[in-house]
Structure formats: C-alpha cells, structure tokens
Design a protein around this motif. Structure first.
Motif, PDB file in Angstrom:
ATOM      1  N   GLY A 150       0.691  -1.128  -0.024  1.00 53.63           N
ATOM      2  CA  GLY A 150      -0.058  -0.049  -0.035  1.00 53.63           C
ATOM      3  C   GLY A 150       0.643   1.221  -0.066  1.00 53.63           C
ATOM      4  N   MET A 151       2.086   1.229   0.200  1.00 54.15           N
ATOM      5  CA  MET A 151       2.914   2.504   0.076  1.00 54.15           C
ATOM      6  C   MET A 151       4.331   2.555  -0.895  1.00 54.15           C
ATOM      7  SD  MET A 151       1.803   4.998   2.147  1.00 54.15           S
ATOM      8  CE  MET A 151       3.122   5.682   3.020  1.00 54.15           C
ATOM      9  N   SER A 152       4.943   1.222  -0.743  1.00 56.77           N
ATOM     10  CA  SER A 152       6.230   1.168  -1.628  1.00 56.77           C
ATOM     11  C   SER A 152       6.071   1.540  -2.959  1.00 56.77           C
ATOM     12  CB  SER A 152       6.894  -0.331  -1.492  1.00 56.77           C
ATOM     13  OG  SER A 152       7.196  -0.516  -0.249  1.00 56.77           O
ATOM     14  N   GLN A 153       7.073   2.557  -3.355  1.00 55.94           N
ATOM     15  CA  GLN A 153       6.844   2.859  -4.853  1.00 55.94           C
ATOM     16  C   GLN A 153       8.017   1.802  -5.670  1.00 55.94           C
ATOM     17  OE1 GLN A 153       5.114   5.068  -5.581  1.00 55.94           O
ATOM     18  NE2 GLN A 153       4.441   5.435  -3.573  1.00 55.94           N
ATOM     19  N   PRO A 154       7.608   1.482  -7.025  1.00 57.98           N
ATOM     20  CA  PRO A 154       6.517   2.061  -7.492  1.00 57.98           C
ATOM     21  C   PRO A 154       5.321   1.142  -7.467  1.00 57.98           C
ATOM     22  CG  PRO A 154       8.140   0.970  -9.181  1.00 57.98           C
ATOM     23  CD  PRO A 154       8.654   0.659  -7.816  1.00 57.98           C
ATOM     24  N   ALA A 155       5.483  -0.070  -6.961  1.00 59.18           N
ATOM     25  CA  ALA A 155       4.297  -1.223  -7.117  1.00 59.18           C
ATOM     26  C   ALA A 155       4.058  -1.780  -5.877  1.00 59.18           C
ATOM     27  CB  ALA A 155       4.758  -2.337  -8.202  1.00 59.18           C
ATOM     28  N   GLY A 156       4.395  -1.339  -4.727  1.00 57.06           N
ATOM     29  CA  GLY A 156       3.659  -1.961  -3.364  1.00 57.06           C
ATOM     30  C   GLY A 156       4.502  -3.140  -2.894  1.00 57.06           C
ATOM     31  N   ASN A 157       5.983  -3.554  -3.608  1.00 53.32           N
ATOM     32  CA  ASN A 157       6.509  -4.562  -3.092  1.00 53.32           C
ATOM     33  C   ASN A 157       6.048  -5.918  -3.371  1.00 53.32           C
ATOM     34  OD1 ASN A 157       9.120  -5.656  -2.319  1.00 53.32           O
ATOM     35  ND2 ASN A 157       8.500  -5.446  -0.138  1.00 53.32           N
ATOM     36  N   SER A 158       5.100  -6.132  -4.424  1.00 54.38           N
ATOM     37  CA  SER A 158       4.344  -7.232  -4.359  1.00 54.38           C
ATOM     38  C   SER A 158       4.635  -8.343  -4.977  1.00 54.38           C
ATOM     39  CB  SER A 158       3.042  -6.717  -4.936  1.00 54.38           C
ATOM     40  OG  SER A 158       3.095  -5.876  -6.376  1.00 54.38           O
ATOM     41  N   GLY A 159       5.909  -8.426  -5.583  1.00 55.28           N
ATOM     42  CA  GLY A 159       6.644  -9.430  -6.115  1.00 55.28           C
ATOM     43  C   GLY A 159       6.313  -9.634  -7.805  1.00 55.28           C
ATOM     44  N   GLU A 160       6.699 -11.026  -8.192  1.00 54.71           N
ATOM     45  CA  GLU A 160       6.317 -11.015  -9.495  1.00 54.71           C
ATOM     46  C   GLU A 160       5.163 -11.304 -10.156  1.00 54.71           C
ATOM     47  OE1 GLU A 160       9.346 -11.718 -11.442  1.00 54.71           O
ATOM     48  OE2 GLU A 160      10.301 -11.123  -9.833  1.00 54.71           O
ATOM     49  N   ARG A 161       4.902 -11.011 -11.368  1.00 59.85           N
ATOM     50  CA  ARG A 161       3.608 -11.051 -11.919  1.00 59.85           C
ATOM     51  C   ARG A 161       3.361 -12.365 -12.221  1.00 59.85           C
ATOM     52  NH1 ARG A 161       4.129  -5.784 -15.867  1.00 59.85           N
ATOM     53  NH2 ARG A 161       4.623  -4.398 -14.139  1.00 59.85           N
ATOM     54  N   ILE A 162       2.141 -12.946 -11.845  1.00 60.62           N
ATOM     55  CA  ILE A 162       1.901 -14.411 -11.885  1.00 60.62           C
ATOM     56  C   ILE A 162       0.593 -14.864 -13.005  1.00 60.62           C
ATOM     57  CG2 ILE A 162       2.768 -15.076  -9.789  1.00 60.62           C
ATOM     58  CD1 ILE A 162       0.028 -15.332  -8.431  1.00 60.62           C
ATOM     59  N   ALA A 163      -0.251 -13.648 -13.196  1.00 60.96           N
ATOM     60  CA  ALA A 163      -1.223 -13.729 -14.014  1.00 60.96           C
ATOM     61  C   ALA A 163      -1.753 -12.516 -14.704  1.00 60.96           C
ATOM     62  CB  ALA A 163      -2.658 -14.187 -12.977  1.00 60.96           C
ATOM     63  N   CYS A 164      -2.251 -12.628 -15.770  1.00 64.11           N
ATOM     64  CA  CYS A 164      -2.588 -11.226 -16.656  1.00 64.11           C
ATOM     65  C   CYS A 164      -3.688 -11.424 -17.635  1.00 64.11           C
ATOM     66  CB  CYS A 164      -1.575 -11.054 -17.462  1.00 64.11           C
ATOM     67  SG  CYS A 164      -1.294  -9.234 -18.212  1.00 64.11           S
ATOM     68  N   GLY A 165      -4.558 -10.578 -17.755  1.00 62.71           N
ATOM     69  CA  GLY A 165      -5.663 -10.473 -18.485  1.00 62.71           C
ATOM     70  C   GLY A 165      -5.894  -9.063 -19.287  1.00 62.71           C
ATOM     71  N   GLU A 166      -6.146  -9.023 -20.396  1.00 62.14           N
ATOM     72  CA  GLU A 166      -6.297  -7.983 -21.255  1.00 62.14           C
ATOM     73  C   GLU A 166      -7.632  -7.172 -21.254  1.00 62.14           C
ATOM     74  OE1 GLU A 166      -4.533  -8.925 -25.187  1.00 62.14           O
ATOM     75  OE2 GLU A 166      -2.586  -9.607 -24.294  1.00 62.14           O
ATOM     76  N   ILE A 167      -7.600  -6.057 -21.070  1.00 60.08           N
ATOM     77  CA  ILE A 167      -8.868  -5.405 -20.934  1.00 60.08           C
ATOM     78  C   ILE A 167      -9.293  -4.956 -22.514  1.00 60.08           C
ATOM     79  CG2 ILE A 167     -10.168  -3.364 -20.289  1.00 60.08           C
ATOM     80  CD1 ILE A 167      -8.369  -3.441 -17.701  1.00 60.08           C
ATOM     81  N   SER A 168     -10.235  -5.344 -23.305  1.00 57.57           N
ATOM     82  CA  SER A 168     -10.455  -4.983 -24.465  1.00 57.57           C
ATOM     83  C   SER A 168     -11.997  -4.892 -24.781  1.00 57.57           C
ATOM     84  CB  SER A 168      -9.937  -6.166 -25.512  1.00 57.57           C
ATOM     85  OG  SER A 168     -10.164  -5.834 -26.849  1.00 57.57           O
ATOM     86  N   SER A 169     -12.399  -3.829 -25.605  1.00 58.57           N
ATOM     87  CA  SER A 169     -13.884  -3.868 -26.071  1.00 58.57           C
ATOM     88  C   SER A 169     -14.155  -4.778 -26.950  1.00 58.57           C
ATOM     89  CB  SER A 169     -14.285  -2.600 -26.259  1.00 58.57           C
ATOM     90  OG  SER A 169     -13.601  -2.116 -27.367  1.00 58.57           O
ATOM     91  N   ASN A 170     -13.222  -5.557 -27.724  1.00 57.44           N
ATOM     92  CA  ASN A 170     -13.325  -6.639 -28.682  1.00 57.44           C
ATOM     93  C   ASN A 170     -13.521  -7.793 -28.075  1.00 57.44           C
ATOM     94  OD1 ASN A 170     -13.021  -8.205 -30.673  1.00 57.44           O
ATOM     95  ND2 ASN A 170     -11.091  -7.555 -31.400  1.00 57.44           N
ATOM     96  N   LYS A 171     -14.759  -8.389 -28.466  1.00 54.68           N
ATOM     97  CA  LYS A 171     -14.981  -9.814 -28.026  1.00 54.68           C
ATOM     98  C   LYS A 171     -14.071 -10.887 -28.216  1.00 54.68           C
ATOM     99  CE  LYS A 171     -18.955  -8.503 -26.186  1.00 54.68           C
ATOM    100  NZ  LYS A 171     -19.269  -8.598 -24.735  1.00 54.68           N
ATOM    101  N   LYS A 172     -13.236 -10.897 -29.286  1.00 54.46           N
ATOM    102  CA  LYS A 172     -12.416 -11.904 -29.321  1.00 54.46           C
ATOM    103  C   LYS A 172     -11.106 -11.700 -28.661  1.00 54.46           C
ATOM    104  CE  LYS A 172     -13.707 -12.189 -34.388  1.00 54.46           C
ATOM    105  NZ  LYS A 172     -13.262 -12.011 -35.541  1.00 54.46           N
ATOM    106  N   ALA A 173     -10.575 -12.964 -28.301  1.00 48.47           N
ATOM    107  CA  ALA A 173      -9.212 -12.943 -27.538  1.00 48.47           C
ATOM    108  C   ALA A 173      -8.262 -12.109 -28.131  1.00 48.47           C
ATOM    109  CB  ALA A 173      -8.670 -14.353 -27.342  1.00 48.47           C
ATOM    110  N   SER A 174      -7.516 -11.402 -27.753  1.00 48.98           N
ATOM    111  CA  SER A 174      -6.520 -10.370 -28.384  1.00 48.98           C
ATOM    112  C   SER A 174      -5.250 -11.460 -28.712  1.00 48.98           C
ATOM    113  CB  SER A 174      -5.869  -9.439 -27.196  1.00 48.98           C
ATOM    114  OG  SER A 174      -5.178 -10.268 -26.294  1.00 48.98           O
ATOM    115  N   LYS A 175      -4.723 -10.937 -29.705  1.00 49.19           N
ATOM    116  CA  LYS A 175      -3.378 -11.427 -30.422  1.00 49.19           C
ATOM    117  C   LYS A 175      -2.371 -12.283 -29.377  1.00 49.19           C
ATOM    118  CE  LYS A 175       0.251 -10.813 -33.813  1.00 49.19           C
ATOM    119  NZ  LYS A 175       0.833  -9.944 -34.761  1.00 49.19           N
TER     120      LYS A 175
END
Length: 182
Positions: A150-175
């Motif tokens: 909640g405080m550390s710069q730049p990302a809260g000392n939250s570790g590795e990225r383990i999941a991701c999803g793309e926000i898109s208004s396109n209904k098809k899965a992105s490339k």
C-alpha cells in the motif's frame, strides 16, 4: 420529419455504446497460458466494479492492479507495463499522495486456489476520457505473487507477476492472449 431527427441522435448514442461497453469480461491467464477464469468489469456511478472469479492460484494474499498496456506476454507479463496512472500520482492506497488509478485492494486466495471478490476502482471508467480503460495501448489486469503493502514505490513490493488479462472492448481474444495459448 421529426421522427428522423430523433432517430439520428439515438443511433449515434447506440454507436458510442457499442465502442465502449458498460460491462465486459477479462479472461485471466497464468504464465503457461492456462485460463484461470474471468474478471468482470461493470461501469458504476462511482467507478468500475471488478468482480473476480478465478481458480488455480496459490493460496494467500495477492496484489491485483490495472496496468497501462493491453498486452500480456507470458511468462513475466512485463509487457503490461506500469500501473495505470493517468494523473501521475504515487503508488499506494495508503499513500497520502497516491494512489494510481490502477491500484486496487489485495485479494485473498483460498486454500483451494480460488477467489471470488468484488472490488471497486473509483478512479477509472469504461466511458471515454482521461481515466478510460480503453486507451490506444489498451490496459490489462495483473495479479502478483505477493501482497501490495500500500505504500512502496513503484508497485507496493508485491513480487513477480503471476497472472494477466487484457482489457478490450473486442469480444475476440487478443493476439497476445492467443499466442500465449500456443
């Protein structure tokens, strides 16, 4: 004649609504391309409601953020860029100078690897404008291995990225999501 003048604005409004939906689902993937489920985004008067419904994550407290780029290239998801921050604020929901528009409360993953939670993102919108999640580069949602302090710069000392999803208004899965599945 009057009827046709009324129909034109209605058609224009319908066209705008089709470009930026008020609700959409974001498919979330892990580093090996497995689907973890969906996060539902729903425009509200007070921001965007984020409904998290995922499985296959490690138990514990995890950070979740909205990121500035709409690409999720596995395995590290660094392609998602930094947190979504259209107003150039500091990181952290506890930071008196913050927070990034993409900063969200931590989520708690149950012992079985599942999470169902409703979060609120008061500083973003699915409508047009500076705080819109539909930018030229797109945006994404990323889950980290650890919790956000909640405080550390730049990302809260939250570790590795383990999941991701793309926000898109396109209904098809992105490339990049399609490439991850290969």
């Amino acid at each position: 004649m009057k009827k046709s003048w009324i129909m034109i604005p209605l058609l224009l409004l319908a066209g705008c609504a089709a470009q930026n939906p008020r609700k959409l689902d974001v498919e979330m993937y892990n580093a090996v391309g497995d689907s973890l489920g969906k996060i539902n985004l729903d425009e509200q008067a007070s921001g965007v409601k984020i409904g998290v419904n995922l499985t296959g994550l490690s138990p514990g407290i995890h950070a979740i953020h909205i990121h500035e780029n709409g690409t999720c290239t596995a395995p590290d998801f660094k392609s998602a860029g930094n947190h979504f921050n259209p107003e150039n604020k500091e990181h952290g929901l506890l930071n008196p100078k913050g927070a990034h528009a993409g900063d969200l409360p931590n989520i708690i993953i149950e012992d079985d690897g599942s999470v169902k939670a409703d979060l609120m993102a008061p500083n973003v919108t699915l409508k047009n404008g500076k705080k819109s999640l539909f930018t030229k580069k797109g945006t994404s949602i990323v889950i980290n291995q650890g919790k956000d302090d909640g405080m550390s710069q730049p990302a809260g000392n939250s570790g590795e990225r383990i999941a991701c999803g793309e926000i898109s208004s396109n209904k098809k899965a992105s490339k990049s999501q399609q490439e991850e599945k290969k």
